[in-house]
Design a protein around this motif. Structure first.
Motif, PDB file in Angstrom:
ATOM      1  N   VAL A  71     -12.638   2.903   5.920  1.00 56.81           N
ATOM      2  CA  VAL A  71     -11.508   2.301   5.224  1.00 56.81           C
ATOM      3  C   VAL A  71     -11.972   1.827   3.852  1.00 56.81           C
ATOM      4  N   PHE A 119       3.232   5.410   3.877  1.00 56.61           N
ATOM      5  CA  PHE A 119       2.517   4.158   4.103  1.00 56.61           C
ATOM      6  C   PHE A 119       3.416   3.138   4.800  1.00 56.61           C
ATOM      7  N   ASN A 165      -1.916   7.380  12.553  1.00 57.27           N
ATOM      8  CA  ASN A 165      -3.342   7.715  12.670  1.00 57.27           C
ATOM      9  C   ASN A 165      -3.695   8.866  11.730  1.00 57.27           C
ATOM     10  N   THR A 170      -3.300   7.595   8.010  1.00 59.51           N
ATOM     11  CA  THR A 170      -4.391   6.713   7.600  1.00 59.51           C
ATOM     12  C   THR A 170      -5.661   7.511   7.328  1.00 59.51           C
ATOM     13  N   ARG A 189      -5.076   9.250   4.000  1.00 53.05           N
ATOM     14  CA  ARG A 189      -5.080   8.310   2.878  1.00 53.05           C
ATOM     15  C   ARG A 189      -6.490   7.823   2.562  1.00 53.05           C
ATOM     16  N   ASN A 190      -7.262   7.496   3.587  1.00 54.61           N
ATOM     17  CA  ASN A 190      -8.632   7.041   3.357  1.00 54.61           C
ATOM     18  C   ASN A 190      -9.460   8.125   2.669  1.00 54.61           C
TER      19      ASN A 190
END
Length: 459
Positions: free
Chosen positions: A163, A346, A383, A386, A389-390
């Motif tokens: 993250v 998001f 999931n 994320t 995006r990370n």
């Protein structure tokens, strides 16, 4: 001119090369800069690169480029665009360039440069506004947006990464961007006679400045006119709605990477599909782009389409509303290829992207036709989002700002106050010069005035 220390906190020497950052340029010894964002960012980037041992050449295409980039190895391209490729090839050979750096890849000179760089085996790096906003900027090798190296990447090939740390925040970025844009366009007007063949990808002229003044007035007008509509949409008892955020009318992502050439065509297509296939009790909200206030208004177009397709009363249009608040009441977002889609995901809002964009992937966005989206938009797999995006932040986003890099290094309060007083004094002196010049009785030399203001306010 700002110091290279501005970049110290953003580009540490021990960062891995596969992570987005200014260190990616450290492998290049001779760098060519083309057009950058409005403002001094490319001038600051030159300082960073030179301090690290690189030779930097900059091509200026208009007076706005000259306004913000006036020192160093500057080459001015004043010929017709048809000669740009041969000019570029000769420059690359003479300077033995091993990396080309641009802002945005849809401008004609940058599309040609990308093709030439690929043919010659020269690295091509592109900056862009942050995919994740407001505290990031984008930097990718090969291209951005639909040309991003992330575009062909399947979700199954996206690795799981840590993250990202909490990003540094930047203040007053929009205000500085507007100010830089004003001076860029003023410089472009002043230098027009030196670049007789130049055609900007966006309008340059007095009429453009008038539109930005109109935008400021309209912002206040819409804030008053639309207060009841905002309260209605955000009320807990209002039905959830579909949201279609509009992009800027001359956005190159529409002309180059979508089925349409105009925003009006997208509006017509979307309203037709919604009227014919969406549940009869559903509502569609078009949101105007905040950068487009002074240029366009689609109220008549939207009303005409709603009436023609039998959806009057179910189609709403709003200019100024807090986007995250709208997303909390939204059950689906329709976009061409705006990065607003990432913001919607998001907030767990299903997204359908109708144009080419790097994040329109199976498992991430809706893959069926628009006609079916209205009835079953699905749910966002957080999931998967994320993980994407990370990884996106890791490989393409830099926690920086094109317009507020002086915030990277805290300025002591006393020094900040001294700097503000100096800027105020310069501004008052500049206004005085312009006033005296305008009322002196002689012809007003606009170009000379802009050059004086550049020295006083930027230099």
């Amino acid at each position: 001119m700002p110091s290279v220390e501005l970049f110290k906190n953003v580009a540490e020497d021990d960062r891995p090369l596969d992570e987005a950052g200014f260190n990616c340029f450290s492998r290049h010894r001779r760098v060519l800069l083309l057009q950058g964002p409005n403002g001094p960012f490319f001038s600051r980037l030159r300082e960073l690169l030179v301090a690290r041992g690189s030779q930097v050449t900059k091509v200026n295409f208009n007076g706005g480029d000259d306004f913000f980039y006036r020192t160093g190895d500057v080459v001015r391209f004043t010929q017709p665009m048809v000669l740009w490729e041969s000019f570029l090839r000769d420059l690359l050979a003479r300077r033995r360039i091993d990396a080309v750096v641009v802002f945005g890849t849809s401008r004609r000179q940058h599309r040609i440069a990308a093709r030439v760089a690929a043919a010659l085996g020269i690295a091509f790096w592109a900056f862009e506004e942050g995919y994740v906003r407001p505290d990031y900027i984008t930097l990718e090798r090969g291209g951005v947006n639909a040309d991003s190296p992330l575009a062909p990447l399947a979700m199954g090939d996206v690795p799981k990464v840590a993250v990202p740390s909490k990003p540094r925040k930047f203040r007053h970025s929009f205000r500085k961007m507007a100010l830089h844009s004003f001076w860029y366009f003023a410089g472009g007007m002043a230098g027009a006679r030196h670049y007789p063949h130049y055609r900007h990808h966006k309008p340059i002229g007095v009429h453009e400045l008038v539109r930005w003044i109109r935008a400021a007035l309209r912002k206040q007008l819409y804030r008053w006119q639309e207060r009841e509509l905002r309260e209605q949409l955000l009320a807990s008892d209002h039905p959830h709605f579909f949201l279609a955020p509009l992009q800027v009318y001359n956005d190159s992502q529409i002309r180059v990477h979508s089925p349409w050439r105009r925003i009006e065509d997208f509006i017509e297509w979307t309203v037709f599909s919604f009227a014919a296939h969406a549940p009869v009790d559903s509502v569609l909200v078009f949101k105007h782009h905040p950068m487009d206030r002074g240029h366009t208004d689609y109220a008549a177009t939207i009303d005409a389409c709603a009436a023609r397709f039998g959806a009057s009363g179910r189609i709403l249009y709003i200019h100024d509303a807090h986007l995250p608040s709208l997303l909390h009441r939204c059950m689906g977002l329709v976009t061409i290829n705006s990065t607003t889609g990432l913001q919607a995901l998001f907030h767990r809002v299903p997204v359908i992207a109708l144009g080419r964009c790097f994040y329109a992937k199976p498992g991430l966005t809706y893959q069926g036709p628009l006609d079916a989206f209205w009835n079953d938009p699905g749910a966002v797999d957080m999931n998967i989002f994320t993980r994407f995006r990370n990884y996106l932040i890791r490989v393409s986003q830099i926690n920086s700002s094109f317009y507020a890099d002086d915030m990277l290094v805290p300025v002591p309060e006393r020094q900040r106050w001294t700097l503000q007083r100096r800027r105020l004094a310069r501004a008052l002196f500049a206004v005085g010069l312009v006033t005296v010049d305008a009322y002196s009785g002689s012809a007003w030399d606009f170009a000379a005035t802009v050059n004086v203001l550049a020295t006083l306010l930027v230099g």
